[in-house]
Design an enzyme around this catalytic site. Structure first.
Site, PDB file in Angstrom:
ATOM      1  N   ASP A  82      65.694  51.292  10.201  1.00 46.76           N
ATOM      2  CA  ASP A  82      66.759  52.322  10.835  1.00 46.76           C
ATOM      3  C   ASP A  82      66.172  52.142  12.335  1.00 46.76           C
ATOM      4  O   ASP A  82      64.931  51.893  12.824  1.00 46.76           O
ATOM      5  CB  ASP A  82      66.290  53.867  10.858  1.00 46.76           C
ATOM      6  CG  ASP A  82      67.497  54.253  10.996  1.00 46.76           C
ATOM      7  OD1 ASP A  82      68.750  54.292  11.538  1.00 46.76           O
ATOM      8  OD2 ASP A  82      66.631  55.478  11.655  1.00 46.76           O
ATOM      9  N   HIS A  83      67.306  51.395  13.612  1.00 42.62           N
ATOM     10  CA  HIS A  83      66.874  50.911  14.946  1.00 42.62           C
ATOM     11  C   HIS A  83      65.896  49.928  14.958  1.00 42.62           C
ATOM     12  O   HIS A  83      64.610  50.550  16.211  1.00 42.62           O
ATOM     13  CB  HIS A  83      66.491  52.648  15.243  1.00 42.62           C
ATOM     14  CG  HIS A  83      67.570  53.454  15.237  1.00 42.62           C
ATOM     15  ND1 HIS A  83      68.859  53.560  16.189  1.00 42.62           N
ATOM     16  CD2 HIS A  83      68.075  54.685  14.190  1.00 42.62           C
ATOM     17  CE1 HIS A  83      69.140  54.037  16.265  1.00 42.62           C
ATOM     18  NE2 HIS A  83      69.241  55.678  15.199  1.00 42.62           N
ATOM     19  N   HIS A 180      72.322  61.857  18.214  1.00 39.42           N
ATOM     20  CA  HIS A 180      71.106  61.405  17.104  1.00 39.42           C
ATOM     21  C   HIS A 180      69.892  63.339  17.815  1.00 39.42           C
ATOM     22  O   HIS A 180      70.453  63.546  18.699  1.00 39.42           O
ATOM     23  CB  HIS A 180      69.939  60.803  17.694  1.00 39.42           C
ATOM     24  CG  HIS A 180      70.108  59.487  16.878  1.00 39.42           C
ATOM     25  ND1 HIS A 180      70.829  58.612  17.909  1.00 39.42           N
ATOM     26  CD2 HIS A 180      70.334  58.917  15.965  1.00 39.42           C
ATOM     27  CE1 HIS A 180      70.809  57.430  17.071  1.00 39.42           C
ATOM     28  NE2 HIS A 180      71.065  57.583  16.006  1.00 39.42           N
ATOM     29  N   GLY A 181      69.617  63.493  16.806  1.00 42.49           N
ATOM     30  CA  GLY A 181      69.377  65.146  16.521  1.00 42.49           C
ATOM     31  C   GLY A 181      69.596  66.448  16.043  1.00 42.49           C
ATOM     32  O   GLY A 181      71.085  66.367  15.707  1.00 42.49           O
ATOM     33  N   ALA A 215      74.892  61.337  12.355  1.00 42.51           N
ATOM     34  CA  ALA A 215      76.120  62.159  11.926  1.00 42.51           C
ATOM     35  C   ALA A 215      75.159  63.762  11.099  1.00 42.51           C
ATOM     36  O   ALA A 215      76.075  64.009  10.820  1.00 42.51           O
ATOM     37  CB  ALA A 215      76.162  61.035  11.032  1.00 42.51           C
ATOM     38  N   ILE A 257      72.194  60.861   8.195  1.00 42.53           N
ATOM     39  CA  ILE A 257      71.469  61.452   8.522  1.00 42.53           C
ATOM     40  C   ILE A 257      70.100  62.202   8.056  1.00 42.53           C
ATOM     41  O   ILE A 257      69.396  61.134   6.991  1.00 42.53           O
ATOM     42  CB  ILE A 257      72.357  62.685   7.631  1.00 42.53           C
ATOM     43  CG1 ILE A 257      73.966  62.240   6.873  1.00 42.53           C
ATOM     44  CG2 ILE A 257      71.755  63.533   7.072  1.00 42.53           C
ATOM     45  CD1 ILE A 257      74.967  62.366   5.867  1.00 42.53           C
ATOM     46  N   ASP A 258      69.293  62.580   8.751  1.00 41.63           N
ATOM     47  CA  ASP A 258      68.252  63.203   8.977  1.00 41.63           C
ATOM     48  C   ASP A 258      67.422  64.245   9.758  1.00 41.63           C
ATOM     49  O   ASP A 258      67.327  64.598   8.942  1.00 41.63           O
ATOM     50  CB  ASP A 258      67.348  61.890  10.496  1.00 41.63           C
ATOM     51  CG  ASP A 258      66.016  61.962  10.351  1.00 41.63           C
ATOM     52  OD1 ASP A 258      65.855  62.730   9.149  1.00 41.63           O
ATOM     53  OD2 ASP A 258      65.444  61.671  10.724  1.00 41.63           O
TER      54      ASP A 258
HETATM   55  P1  13P Z   1      70.988  62.758  12.980  1.00 43.69           P
HETATM   56  O1  13P Z   1      69.887  62.981  13.583  1.00 43.69           O
HETATM   57  O2  13P Z   1      72.136  62.872  13.532  1.00 43.69           O
HETATM   58  O3  13P Z   1      70.645  62.965  11.396  1.00 43.69           O
HETATM   59  O4  13P Z   1      71.014  61.155  13.060  1.00 43.69           O
HETATM   60  C1  13P Z   1      70.318  59.990  12.145  1.00 43.69           C
HETATM   61  C2  13P Z   1      70.671  58.886  11.933  1.00 43.69           C
HETATM   62  O5  13P Z   1      71.209  58.323  12.769  1.00 43.69           O
HETATM   63  C3  13P Z   1      69.222  58.281  12.330  1.00 43.69           C
HETATM   64  O6  13P Z   1      69.181  56.763  12.722  1.00 43.69           O
HETATM   65  O1  G3H Z   2      67.468  58.262  14.628  1.00 41.36           O
HETATM   66  C1  G3H Z   2      66.224  58.678  14.048  1.00 41.36           C
HETATM   67  C2  G3H Z   2      66.446  58.834  12.566  1.00 41.36           C
HETATM   68  O2  G3H Z   2      66.182  60.427  13.153  1.00 41.36           O
HETATM   69  C3  G3H Z   2      64.810  58.730  12.762  1.00 41.36           C
HETATM   70  O3  G3H Z   2      63.623  59.630  13.442  1.00 41.36           O
HETATM   71  O4  G3H Z   2      62.691  57.746  14.797  1.00 41.36           O
HETATM   72  O5  G3H Z   2      61.776  60.036  14.539  1.00 41.36           O
HETATM   73  O6  G3H Z   2      61.828  58.789  12.150  1.00 41.36           O
HETATM   74  P1  G3H Z   2      62.029  59.364  14.148  1.00 41.36           P
HETATM   75 ZN    ZN Z   3      70.193  56.473  14.501  1.00 42.22          ZN
END
Ligand code: 13P
Ligand code: G3H
Ligand code: ZN
Length: 311
Positions: A82-83, A180-181, A215, A257-258
């Site tokens: 991710d990212h 995000h967040g 999301a 979704i995180d």
């Molecule tokens: P949320 O912070 O909305 O859950 O997004 C997570 C995300 O985009 C991880 O890449």
């Molecule tokens: O988009 C970010 C994700 O929620 C991951 O968060 O970089 O704190 O692990 P993190």
């Molecule tokens: Zn993201």
């Protein structure tokens, strides 16, 4: 079944009018909660690891935990970075067993983003790994880097065909108003997503998988529970589940979704300690936390993604 890349799952999701959930993983209980929910609903899954997660849990631990989940569930699961923000990070994950990576060049110039993404795609495709790229910039917090609402920008549909053609990426994360967040829209405001931009991108890239980051829905009852049991969090409005369901029916094939998992887990642990102040065995408070993750993921699979029964 071995780990899979995202090609087949996105093809089926696009054609079937649903999306795959991409859930962030950081430890064993999170991986177990997510995969137990997917198993019970027979849903395909993307488990994604951020640079921060790798730093926290160690690359090898996460890969081995995901391999264990795979052995237990026998579902189609992609292990995704991710990212990823550099070629080296993507390369490390590709060499270290991931089946999908995101190269997030959205903080670079357009040409810089094209160049970086293309380099990652060449390396990844030679090894059977799929690549997600990003065009446009989301607001919010990623890995402690905060992007203000002013620095966020919607994806420009005029750029998408050129970007996808020149980079060869397999899916594209777009900015249409998600962020995000856990603090997306101020209380009292009405969340809006730019479905017009999504539709225009879909028209220009028929059949091409689109990704939505940021999301989470920031469901009020979880923030309420956190505050009820000793926490102190401001309320915010997230992305409404019906809007996400609408997106999942379109070209959107992956929904990230995180934050909702973090809120569910934290609410559960706070509640546990409020009700059992003398307990100190981690298994006692992590069991309900794992169940909270499982319940949240099951809710997402049925209410938002529509991917139940699609594994
Ligand atoms: P949320 O912070 O909305 O859950 O997004 C997570 C995300 O985009 C991880 O890449
Ligand atoms: O988009 C970010 C994700 O929620 C991951 O968060 O970089 O704190 O692990 P993190
Ligand atoms: Zn993201």
């Amino acid at each position: 079944m071995p780990l899979v890349n995202t090609t087949e799952m996105f093809k089926k999701a696009y054609e079937g009018g649903y999306a795959i959930g991409a859930f962030n993983v950081n430890n064993m209980e999170i991986i177990q909660g997510i995969t137990e929910a997917a198993k019970s609903l027979n849903a395909p899954l993307i488990l994604q690891v951020s640079a921060g997660a790798r730093k926290y849990a160690n690359h090898t631990y996460l890969v081995k935990l995901v391999e264990a989940a795979l052995a237990v569930t026998d579902l189609p699961i992609a292990l995704h970075l991710d990212h990823g923000d550099t070629f080296e990070l993507c390369k490390d994950c590709i060499d270290g067993g991931f089946t999908s990576v995101m190269i997030d060049g959205s903080h670079h110039s357009y040409e810089g983003n094209v160049e970086l993404t293309k380099k990652v795609v060449e390396y990844a495709h030679a090894r059977g790994v799929t690549v997600e790229a990003e065009l446009g910039r989301l607001a919010g917090i990623e890995d402690d880097v905060s992007v203000s609402a002013e620095d966020a920008s919607y994806t420009n549909p005029d750029q998408v065909v050129d970007f996808v053609t020149r980079t060869g990426c397999d899916s594209l994360a777009i900015a249409i108003g998600t962020s995000h967040g856990a603090f997306k829209f101020k209380p009292g405001t009405k969340p809006q997503l730019r479905f017009d931009i999504l539709e225009e991108i879909e028209r220009r890239l028929p059949g091409f998988p689109i990704v939505l980051h940021g999301a989470s829905s920031v469901i009020p009852e979880f923030v309420d529970d956190i505050n009820k049991f000793g926490g102190k969090m401001d309320h915010a409005i997230g992305i409404p589940e019906d809007m996400l369901r609408q997106a999942a029916r379109s070209a959107v094939c992956k929904i990230n979704i995180d934050s909702d998992l973090r809120l569910a887990m934290t609410a559960s642990i706070r509640k546990y300690f409020a009700e059992n102040p003398s307990h100190f065995d981690p298994r006692q408070y992590l069991s309900p936390a794992r169940t909270a993750i499982k319940d949240m993921v099951a809710r997402k699979i049925t209410n938002v993604l529509g991917c139940d029964g699609k594994a």
